[in-house]
Design a protein around this motif. Structure first.
Motif, PDB file in Angstrom:
ATOM      1  N   GLN A   1      -6.384  48.643  47.408  1.00 40.29           N
ATOM      2  CA  GLN A   1      -6.242  47.226  47.776  1.00 40.29           C
ATOM      3  C   GLN A   1      -6.641  46.400  46.557  1.00 40.29           C
ATOM      4  N   GLU A   2      -5.677  45.693  45.981  1.00 43.00           N
ATOM      5  CA  GLU A   2      -5.923  44.950  44.749  1.00 43.00           C
ATOM      6  C   GLU A   2      -6.797  43.716  45.000  1.00 43.00           C
ATOM      7  N   ARG A   3      -7.625  43.416  43.966  1.00 43.70           N
ATOM      8  CA  ARG A   3      -8.366  42.162  44.032  1.00 43.70           C
ATOM      9  C   ARG A   3      -7.391  41.015  43.796  1.00 43.70           C
ATOM     10  N   PRO A   4      -7.617  39.837  44.379  1.00 41.39           N
ATOM     11  CA  PRO A   4      -6.717  38.710  44.140  1.00 41.39           C
ATOM     12  C   PRO A   4      -6.888  38.173  42.725  1.00 41.39           C
ATOM     13  N   THR A   5      -5.883  37.476  42.236  1.00 43.16           N
ATOM     14  CA  THR A   5      -5.963  36.809  40.937  1.00 43.16           C
ATOM     15  C   THR A   5      -6.224  35.323  41.152  1.00 43.16           C
ATOM     16  N   ILE A   6      -6.770  34.712  40.132  1.00 46.37           N
ATOM     17  CA  ILE A   6      -7.085  33.273  40.199  1.00 46.37           C
ATOM     18  C   ILE A   6      -5.832  32.499  39.815  1.00 46.37           C
ATOM     19  N   ALA A   7      -5.316  31.733  40.771  1.00 46.34           N
ATOM     20  CA  ALA A   7      -4.091  30.968  40.520  1.00 46.34           C
ATOM     21  C   ALA A   7      -4.382  29.594  39.957  1.00 46.34           C
ATOM     22  N   ALA A   8      -5.485  28.964  40.365  1.00 44.38           N
ATOM     23  CA  ALA A   8      -5.784  27.601  39.913  1.00 44.38           C
ATOM     24  C   ALA A   8      -7.280  27.365  39.990  1.00 44.38           C
TER      25      ALA A   8
ATOM     26  N   THR B 221     -12.824  24.337  31.133  1.00 44.12           N
ATOM     27  CA  THR B 221     -11.990  25.489  31.443  1.00 44.12           C
ATOM     28  C   THR B 221     -12.040  26.518  30.322  1.00 44.12           C
ATOM     29  N   GLU B 222     -12.003  26.054  29.076  1.00 47.06           N
ATOM     30  CA  GLU B 222     -12.099  26.971  27.936  1.00 47.06           C
ATOM     31  C   GLU B 222     -13.473  27.638  27.904  1.00 47.06           C
ATOM     32  N   SER B 223     -14.523  26.885  28.267  1.00 48.34           N
ATOM     33  CA  SER B 223     -15.866  27.455  28.288  1.00 48.34           C
ATOM     34  C   SER B 223     -15.974  28.568  29.326  1.00 48.34           C
ATOM     35  N   LEU B 224     -15.353  28.379  30.496  1.00 49.81           N
ATOM     36  CA  LEU B 224     -15.405  29.406  31.537  1.00 49.81           C
ATOM     37  C   LEU B 224     -14.623  30.650  31.140  1.00 49.81           C
ATOM     38  N   LYS B 225     -13.574  30.464  30.351  1.00 52.47           N
ATOM     39  CA  LYS B 225     -12.834  31.634  29.877  1.00 52.47           C
ATOM     40  C   LYS B 225     -13.721  32.525  29.015  1.00 52.47           C
ATOM     41  N   GLY B 226     -14.702  31.899  28.371  1.00 48.62           N
ATOM     42  CA  GLY B 226     -15.605  32.668  27.525  1.00 48.62           C
ATOM     43  C   GLY B 226     -16.463  33.636  28.306  1.00 48.62           C
ATOM     44  N   VAL B 227     -16.637  33.406  29.615  1.00 48.04           N
ATOM     45  CA  VAL B 227     -17.394  34.346  30.447  1.00 48.04           C
ATOM     46  C   VAL B 227     -16.459  35.156  31.329  1.00 48.04           C
ATOM     47  N   GLY B 228     -15.164  35.139  31.009  1.00 45.87           N
ATOM     48  CA  GLY B 228     -14.204  35.975  31.723  1.00 45.87           C
ATOM     49  C   GLY B 228     -13.656  35.375  33.000  1.00 45.87           C
TER      50      GLY B 228
ATOM     51  N   GLY C  49     -11.021  32.624  34.495  1.00 47.21           N
ATOM     52  CA  GLY C  49      -9.957  31.689  34.181  1.00 47.21           C
ATOM     53  C   GLY C  49      -8.706  32.001  34.967  1.00 47.21           C
ATOM     54  N   GLU C  50      -7.746  31.094  34.881  1.00 45.77           N
ATOM     55  CA  GLU C  50      -6.492  31.288  35.597  1.00 45.77           C
ATOM     56  C   GLU C  50      -5.794  32.544  35.093  1.00 45.77           C
ATOM     57  N   GLY C  51      -5.253  33.338  36.052  1.00 45.22           N
ATOM     58  CA  GLY C  51      -4.599  34.590  35.718  1.00 45.22           C
ATOM     59  C   GLY C  51      -5.534  35.778  35.646  1.00 45.22           C
ATOM     60  N   ARG C  52      -6.861  35.517  35.700  1.00 46.60           N
ATOM     61  CA  ARG C  52      -7.831  36.611  35.678  1.00 46.60           C
ATOM     62  C   ARG C  52      -8.026  37.175  37.090  1.00 46.60           C
ATOM     63  N   ILE C  53      -8.510  38.438  37.169  1.00 47.08           N
ATOM     64  CA  ILE C  53      -8.841  39.056  38.454  1.00 47.08           C
ATOM     65  C   ILE C  53     -10.058  38.345  39.047  1.00 47.08           C
ATOM     66  N   PHE C  54      -9.971  38.007  40.323  1.00 44.22           N
ATOM     67  CA  PHE C  54     -11.085  37.321  40.968  1.00 44.22           C
ATOM     68  C   PHE C  54     -12.163  38.323  41.362  1.00 44.22           C
TER      69      PHE C  54
ATOM     70  N   LEU D 200     -17.527  34.812  39.585  1.00 43.57           N
ATOM     71  CA  LEU D 200     -17.652  33.446  40.105  1.00 43.57           C
ATOM     72  C   LEU D 200     -19.096  32.964  39.949  1.00 43.57           C
ATOM     73  N   GLU D 201     -20.051  33.842  40.230  1.00 41.02           N
ATOM     74  CA  GLU D 201     -21.453  33.464  40.064  1.00 41.02           C
ATOM     75  C   GLU D 201     -21.770  33.173  38.603  1.00 41.02           C
ATOM     76  N   ARG D 202     -21.205  33.979  37.701  1.00 45.35           N
ATOM     77  CA  ARG D 202     -21.404  33.723  36.270  1.00 45.35           C
ATOM     78  C   ARG D 202     -20.773  32.396  35.857  1.00 45.35           C
ATOM     79  N   ALA D 203     -19.603  32.094  36.428  1.00 44.50           N
ATOM     80  CA  ALA D 203     -18.936  30.826  36.121  1.00 44.50           C
ATOM     81  C   ALA D 203     -19.778  29.648  36.596  1.00 44.50           C
TER      82      ALA D 203
END
Length: 751
Positions: free
Chosen positions: A78-85, A100-107, A109-114, A119-122
């Motif tokens: 069962q795949e984890r969902p991806t972040i659409a927005a 948004t760019e800062s959050l990408k630095g902790v993994g 962002g949009e298109g990433r596995i949720f 989310l807690e790190r974000a």
């Protein structure tokens, strides 16, 4: 946490086939790459446990099951969902794109596995961003919304709260300097009467780090080479609204210089480089002076073509005697010349407009001074938001570099609608259309209109700064002006002038320019039965209409570091006018400004202005060309344009007419001081001043005993509406008949 592994209880078997179920986005190869067996190999319970661990470890799946049927291995995932927005609600302190760019630095962002852990790190990262701004009361709530095709939308609801204000800043461990002197180096401060404007009492981690560096520099500039500072302690009150900062320092002892030497490859320039060393044995070590010397040597070598020169100052400490041997190690590297100059980023401005400002030439030795001067000249064009000049080594050619000039264009057309106000002219309305870079050609086209209580003017002008290839500028203009009495509402005379002109500017050095030109103007004066006698006499001598061709020549030198808020440098202007046809007169004008920096925050400014006019050919100096003094820009404390000759008249019309004169002398001394709590903000300053000046009429002898003096205080602010000057002045030697005005201000015109 990984899900507990099930108990399979099957006998080992040889895998006949492998099937994968549940995949939507993940490539099947990911599954096969993490399986410990292949078709035809034996599969055991240990292999099943190992497969589940590896598939969970990929982070792609929320559930993994291993089934076996008729020697077929079935992997169900069962795949984890991806972040659409990702959305933010209530966030005002940061730009959404930057966060948004800062959050990408902790993994995250949009298109990433949720993943909830991500989310807690974000949330933690987002909160840290607000804490760095001093917003300790921030609250962040995240909402997860399931979307079709196994996707989710993430929304962060942000309650920013107020910025925590600094209640106290304490420095511990200082002995050589008082705490108040050390806190003067800080941008941060406790609440004061002006912190509502400067926000200096709002905590910011970045500002505190900068203040710690300022504190370190303060000690290093005074010889404390072993100065250290511990990480500052920041405590927050229980209500998260107040901050208490404690900085613990270890001063050490001040060091004096026992010897100053040069070492390294000096290229036979020992004497020339030695002259750049301005410190001597016996002086207290200063990091600022040391770095300045290193930069001077590097710049000197750069001017000779050594683009990669490096100067490393190295103090060797003698702790027993608190002295230091300072050696400047010089490495000039290699001398290079410029192969090519590349222009980039200019989508509208033509290459030649930028290239003609370059003082560094292609196929010439690299010259750091010419490159800096080139960058400044391109920036002063005013066409670009940013100008970046870099050098890049040419691959395979160690003695060559390319110079890259990258610009970011900005809109150069402008429509101006303005309202100003002056204590003399009252309401000042202005409108204009200006294009500084017509069709990317680097020429200027302007139409300007303004009106006030006593003056109206309309001007159309066109300036080509490179009318010739060697930098001669040409300005052509059409103008219309109308002048009425400033202080008389009866409209007892009116002067209209219209004409055209052409002027040329010839550069004779980087800072010097010679101006020549001519204007033709037609003047028309209307008088009435109650007009002042001087204007009636002018009409009798020159008539109601007077034409003139005015030839002018001048010279200027400008070395100021800023035309708006100068801190150092000078400005010199000399000009001579010769009028022919109906109006026969000459006018000589001179102005000198000088700005002397007194430390980091203080500037002493001097201004002198002299005008000297005279008629010729049996004609007196024309009244309509008189100059004036009094008020802002000349002698504050006296009403605008009120100094010098005047006329009193009684009868059907009574009052005073200020005539001005053909000769004027003005002198100003002004000391700019920082606003307490404003830090290094030079757009808001107060000043103390002393003014002196007078106007003398045609044929009147210049008597220095007639000069009027004043002194006072003022406030200077580069406001969004334009430069604002407010002054309170006290006349020092006013005489009977002088019109005094202590409080004066003006918006829309710089002093």
């Amino acid at each position: 946490m990984l899900a507990p592994l099930p108990s399979y209880g099957f006998e080992p078997f040889v895998v006949r086939d492998i099937r994968v179920e549940g995949l939507q986005r993940t490539d099947a190869g990911t599954i096969f790459a993490n399986l410990p067996v292949k078709v035809g190999e034996s599969f055991t319970e240990d292999d099943a446990a190992d497969a589940i661990r590896k598939l969970y470890a990929t982070g792609f799946f929320s559930d993994v099951q291993i089934n076996t049927t008729d020697d077929v291995l079935v992997v169900v995932v069962q795949e984890r969902p991806t972040i659409a927005a990702i959305e933010f609600e209530g966030m005002k302190s940061f730009d959404t794109k930057a966060i948004t760019e800062s959050l990408k630095g902790v993994g995250f962002g949009e298109g990433r596995i949720f993943d909830r852990s991500m989310l807690e790190r974000a949330e933690f990262e987002l909160k840290q961003q607000f804490l760095s701004k001093g917003k300790y009361g921030v609250e962040i709530t995240s909402t997860i919304t399931p979307l079709p095709r196994n996707r989710v939308g993430i929304k962060f609801d942000v309650f920013e709260g107020d910025v925590a204000r600094i209640r106290s800043i304490s420095i511990v461990g200082n002995e050589a300097f008082s705490e108040s002197d050390l806190l003067d180096t800080f941008q941060l401060s406790t609440p004061g009467w002006l912190t509502w404007y400067t926000d200096a009492d709002k905590y910011s981690r970045e500002k505190l780090e900068g203040d710690i560096e300022n504190l370190r520099s303060y000690y290093l500039d005074r010889g404390y080479l072993e100065f250290t500072v511990e990480p500052p302690q920041v405590a927050i009150s229980p209500d998260r609204k107040e901050i208490h900062i404690t900085v613990t320092i270890h001063e050490g002892k001040p060091y004096t210089l026992s010897d100053v030497k040069l070492a390294g490859e000096l290229l036979g320039l020992n004497e020339e480089i030695q002259q750049l060393i301005t410190v001597k044995p016996g002086e207290t070590f200063s990091a600022a002076k040391t770095n300045e010397i290193s930069k001077s040597i590097t710049d000197y070598l750069g001017d000779l073509g050594y683009a990669f020169a490096n100067v490393n100052p190295n103090p060797v400490l003698d702790r027993d005697n608190n002295t230091a041997d300072l050696t400047f190690y010089v490495d000039p590297s290699r001398r290079v010349y410029v192969r090519r100059i590349d222009i980039g980023g200019n989508t509208r401005t033509r290459d030649r407009v930028i290239r003609r400002e370059m003082r560094q030439q292609e196929a010439a030795w690299y010259d750091a001074a010419d490159i800096k001067n080139s960058r400044d000249r391109v920036d002063r064009l005013g066409y670009f938001q940013d100008v970046n000049v870099t050098t890049e080594p040419v691959p395979g050619s160690p003695d060559q570099v390319d110079v890259n000039v990258n610009v970011k264009e900005k809109p150069t057309g402008m429509i101006n609608l303005g309202v100003g106000y002056g204590s003399s002219e009252k309401a000042i309305l202005s409108a204009g259309i200006s294009e500084d870079n017509v069709f990317g050609s680097g020429t200027n086209l302007t139409f300007q209109f303004n009106t006030s209580k006593s003056n109206r003017a309309a001007v159309i002008s066109h300036t080509d700064p490179y009318w010739t290839l060697d930098g001669i500028s040409r300005t052509t203009s059409l103008f219309y002006r109308q002048t009425e009495p400033l202080y008389n509402n009866d409209g007892n005379y009116r002067i209209k002038s219209m004409g055209l002109g052409m002027h040329f500017g010839v550069p004779i050095s980087e800072n010097d320019r010679v101006f020549v030109g001519a204007d033709f103007e037609r003047n028309e004066i209307t008088t009435y039965t109650d007009s002042p006698p001087s204007y009636e006499q002018f009409v009798q001598e020159y008539g109601n209409k007077a034409n003139a061709i005015i030839f002018s020549v001048g010279w200027s030198n400008d070395t100021r570091d800023s035309a708006l808020v100068p801190n150092e440098g000078s400005y010199t202007r000399l000009k001579a006018d010769l009028s022919t046809m109906d109006l026969k007169y000459t006018m000589l004008s001179a102005q000198q400004q000088y700005y002397l920096p007194l430390g980091r925050d203080y500037t002493l400014a001097f201004n002198g202005l002299v005008d000297w006019g005279n008629g010729y050919g049996g004609k007196s100096y024309p009244l309509i060309k008189n100059v004036y003094a009094g008020g802002m820009g000349t002698v504050r404390g006296y009403e605008g344009s009120s100094l010098g000759p005047k006329e009193e008249r009684t009868g059907s019309w009574s009052g005073t007419t200020y005539l001005g004169g053909s000769k004027r002398i003005v002198g100003n001394i002004q000391l700019y001081l920082p606003i307490p709590g404003a830090g290094r903000d030079r757009t808001l300053r107060w000043f103390a001043f002393a003014d002196g000046g007078q106007v003398y009429g045609n044929g009147q002898k210049v008597e220095f005993s007639e000069l009027r003096y004043s002194a006072g205080l003022g406030l200077s602010w580069s406001s969004p509406m334009g430069p604002l000057q407010i002054s309170w002045a006290q006349p020092l030697n006013a005489k009977d008949g002088d019109e005094k005005q202590s409080f004066q201000f003006q918006i829309g015109t710089a002093f």
